[in-house]
Design an enzyme around this catalytic site. Structure first.
Site, PDB file in Angstrom:
ATOM      1  CG  HIS A 173       4.465  11.414   8.286  1.00 43.63           C
ATOM      2  ND1 HIS A 173       5.498  10.756   8.504  1.00 43.63           N
ATOM      3  CD2 HIS A 173       3.136  10.695   8.011  1.00 43.63           C
ATOM      4  CE1 HIS A 173       4.917   9.510   8.755  1.00 43.63           C
ATOM      5  NE2 HIS A 173       3.796   9.413   8.457  1.00 43.63           N
ATOM      6  CB  CYS A 195       7.103   6.190  16.270  1.00 43.56           C
ATOM      7  SG  CYS A 195       8.877   5.614  15.502  1.00 43.56           S
ATOM      8  N   GLY A 237       0.796  -1.284   0.064  1.00 41.25           N
ATOM      9  CA  GLY A 237       0.176  -0.048  -0.052  1.00 41.25           C
ATOM     10  C   GLY A 237       0.633   1.363   0.065  1.00 41.25           C
TER      11      GLY A 237
HETATM   12  C1  SPV Z   1       3.749   5.085   7.413  1.00 42.67           C
HETATM   13  O1  SPV Z   1       4.441   4.015   7.211  1.00 42.67           O
HETATM   14  O2  SPV Z   1       3.984   6.200   7.925  1.00 42.67           O
HETATM   15  C2  SPV Z   1       2.282   4.828   6.764  1.00 42.67           C
HETATM   16  C3  SPV Z   1       1.844   3.904   6.166  1.00 42.67           C
HETATM   17  O3  SPV Z   1       1.619   5.548   7.355  1.00 42.67           O
HETATM   18  S1  SPV Z   1       2.731   4.080   4.359  1.00 42.67           S
HETATM   19  O4  SPV Z   1       1.593   4.126   3.428  1.00 42.67           O
HETATM   20  O5  SPV Z   1       3.554   2.797   4.162  1.00 42.67           O
HETATM   21  O6  SPV Z   1       3.410   5.233   4.436  1.00 42.67           O
HETATM   22 MN    MN Z   2       2.845   7.544   7.999  1.00 39.49          MN
END
Ligand code: SPV
Ligand code: MN
Length: 628
Positions: free
Chosen positions: A249, A273, A222
């Site tokens: 983020h 985390c 994903g």
């Molecule tokens: C992350 O790893 O920070 C996620 C999932 O939220 S991903 O879509 O793999 O980034």
């Molecule tokens: Mn993320």
């Protein structure tokens, strides 16, 4: 010569063509036609967000075997290739025109070469497959925050996941009035073997910042394939930083204070985390757990969740620690489980579920029994550490009533957290916005986790938990953050948290629940309800306030000894961290804002003075006594 219209009608039929044409946007038609011609799918389906169209995509995911119905109604399981279980940092690159320098942290590739390479890979890649075309709105539609995104994919799993995670944007696209202001994504999982991408050597995740276009090939995980997640975030970071808003983020959540008061927080944490669990703490309300768009609206910082669902790590989700997610995952309703084990009765299992392991099942490796080893002789866990669940936020009991508010919510506090075993205290408030952005956000370090391919447990620099996703030079990004707060009339407080502090003997000094107390303390601080102790690096809680909160929130007797161990200011470790961080910035080639070095220097000076006076470790009680 075949016209654009003829090509599209031939591949998608009249009905689908009409749906696409109704958007009134030649840029959309051109883009779809270009990739239909190149990728050469057997057919094309255009989704207009109607429940009929959405159901069709879900049905196709089952028919094609990309998802399997399991356990409870609404639940499905999906698997990615055993070697395609996380974000692929090495093959994720920005396509950059010659002469443009985005700095040493940004994985760049020559644009012409990259475009040639990925377009060669895309040629005929969808032969015999169905291509899905979907329109989305990142952020609530009809809002100053929203951003349109067009996804082309040959994976109904991706199209279904995006349906859970993002707001439909078909109507929003019509409101673009023909403009080309939308993000574009082309994804192909490529040839499949046993239902998973076969040609991982041709895995590419290339982002063309000039055309706001992302190409993702021969991958299904994903984080690599769901274009609207981190890949769109990278495009949005560029867009925001060319202007005066922020793409972060970050989780967005409401912390509930006394007398029904709600204070909203955003929080940046590296993957794995504690971000999702912070976003959905019991007793608080969730708006989003991963990505926020943030704007200055009449002097207040306001944020929206870019998404409307959760793509969360499932490891350690159990009935006791995560009652809210547990309930969603164990009752009927829409949920996709990826890379977990499905036992012979159709029930999903994962690491840390807290229920007995079944004797047999199928997981990301294939047939599995306890003790199964892979070709390299490595034991295969019951589920991958980065196995995930995908659910709509609306299924959670604690979704905030303002989760879809087009105006967003006013933010009272910004939190930066990392996985840090030996340096910073569990919670601390910065002196002000600029001090917070620089010494909490821009100095963030974290130990690596299973969310990206590669070694775990290595401490790395990860400013604002966003380093991996930055699409602009560090200096531009930091300056934009600094300036953003300066223009606010009522800036939020900036905090750091650390859920992973350990004793010298290597034992965690906190339990998973303690974050429920830290958020309450931050809420009280923002509203001026508690005092704090000044340290060289910010403000920390006073013991009696925490003692009361531990009692009220967790019914726990919090001892002075626990407090002292957790909140000891580790001057030597903090100074060592400053050395590491300064080295990173000295090596950066971008134009860094002057505040960066002045804040770091001032922090160093305060720490050195404290070290001279008190030594390598200072008890919070000593600091408190001396401030009286
Ligand atoms: C992350 O790893 O920070 C996620 C999932 O939220 S991903 O879509 O793999 O980034
Ligand atoms: Mn993320």
């Amino acid at each position: 010569m075949v016209t654009r219209e003829e090509l599209l009608v031939k591949k998608m039929g009249d009905k689908n063509f009409k749906k696409l044409e109704a958007l009134g946007n030649t840029h959309v038609l051109d883009f779809v036609a270009k990739y239909v011609e190149l990728c050469n799918p057997g057919s094309v389906f255009v989704c207009d967000d109607s429940s009929e169209d959405v159901e069709y995509i879900k049905k196709r995911a089952i028919e094609r075997g990309e998802e399997k119905k399991i356990g409870l109604p609404g639940q499905t399981a999906h698997f990615d290739n055993y070697c395609d279980q996380a974000r692929d940092k090495d093959n994720t690159c920005y396509l950059i025109r010659k002469g443009l320098d985005l700095g040493p942290h940004i994985n760049g590739k020559d644009r012409d070469e990259g475009l040639r390479d990925v377009h060669e890979i895309l040629k005929d890649i969808m032969k015999g497959c169905e291509l899905y075309v979907r329109c989305f709105s990142l952020g609530p539609p009809n809002s100053i925050f929203s951003q349109c995104a067009l996804q082309l994919t040959d994976s109904p799993y991706v199209a279904h996941s995006e349906d859970i995670l993002y707001r439909g944007g078909y109507e929003q696209f019509k409101k673009l009035n023909g403009s080309n202001e939308f993000f574009r994504f082309v994804h192909s999982q490529g040839e499949l073997i046993n239902g998973v991408s076969k040609n991982l050597d041709k895995r590419r995740i290339f982002m063309d910042l000039e055309d706001d276009t992302v190409y993702s090939t021969n991958t299904q995980y994903g984080g690599n394939s769901i274009g609207l997640k981190k890949l769109a975030m990278r495009l949005a970071i560029q867009k925001a930083n060319k202007s005066d808003w922020l793409t972060e983020h970050m989780l967005v959540m409401g912390a509930h204070g006394p007398n029904g008061r709600v204070t909203y927080f955003t929080g940046a944490f590296p993957s794995a985390c504690g971000k999702t669990s912070t976003a959905m703490l019991p007793g608080e309300t969730i708006i989003g757990d991963d990505i926020a768009y943030i704007r200055n609206v009449n002097g207040r910082m306001r944020a929206v969740n870019v998404e409307k669902g959760i793509f969360g790590i499932i490891q350690d989700v159990n009935a006791k620690d995560d009652p809210l997610i547990w309930k969603v995952l164990t009752t009927p309703g829409e949920a996709i489980f990826s890379n977990v084990l499905i036992d012979d009765g159709g029930t999903p299992h994962w690491l840390g579920k807290g229920t007995p392991e079944p004797p047999h099942g199928v997981n990301h490796f294939g047939e599995w029994t306890p003790g199964t080893k892979d070709e390299k002789g490595k034991a295969v866990d019951i589920s991958n550490k980065n196995a995930r669940y995908t659910i709509p936020l609306s299924r959670l009991e604690n979704t905030d009533p303002k989760a879809d508010d087009p105006e967003g919510v006013p933010i009272g506090g910004v939190i930066y957290g990392g996985r840090d075993s030996d340096t910073s205290v569990p919670v601390e408030q910065s002196f002000n916005w600029v001090h917070g952005i620089i010494t909490k956000g821009a100095t963030l370090e974290s130990e690596t986790t299973s969310a990206t391919l590669g070694k775990e447990g290595v401490r790395i620099f990860n400013l604002m938990s966003n380093l991996e996703f930055l699409s602009v030079p560090l200096g531009v990004y930091i300056r934009n953050n600094v300036e953003f707060g300066r223009k606010l009339t009522d800036p939020p407080l900036v905090f750091s948290v650390n859920y992973f502090l350990k004793s010298r003997e290597g034992k965690y000094l906190n339990t998973m629940d303690d974050k429920r107390v830290w958020i309450k303390w931050m809420e009280l601080r923002r509203n001026g309800d508690v005092e704090a102790i000044k340290t060289p690096t910010g403000y920390i809680p006073k013991y009696p306030d925490l003692k009361k909160l531990f009692k009220d929130v967790l019914s726990k007797d919090y001892t002075e000894k626990e407090y002292e161990e957790q909140f000891t200011v580790r001057t030597a470790k903090l100074l060592a961290k400053l050395d590491r961080i300064e080295k990173v910035y000295r090596a950066d080639t971008s134009e860094l804002p002057p505040e960066l070095f002045s804040e770091l220097e001032a922090q160093r000076k305060r720490l050195q003075e404290a070290q001279q006076k008190y030594g390598d470790e200072i008890s919070p009680f000593t600091l408190e006594k001396d401030q009286k």
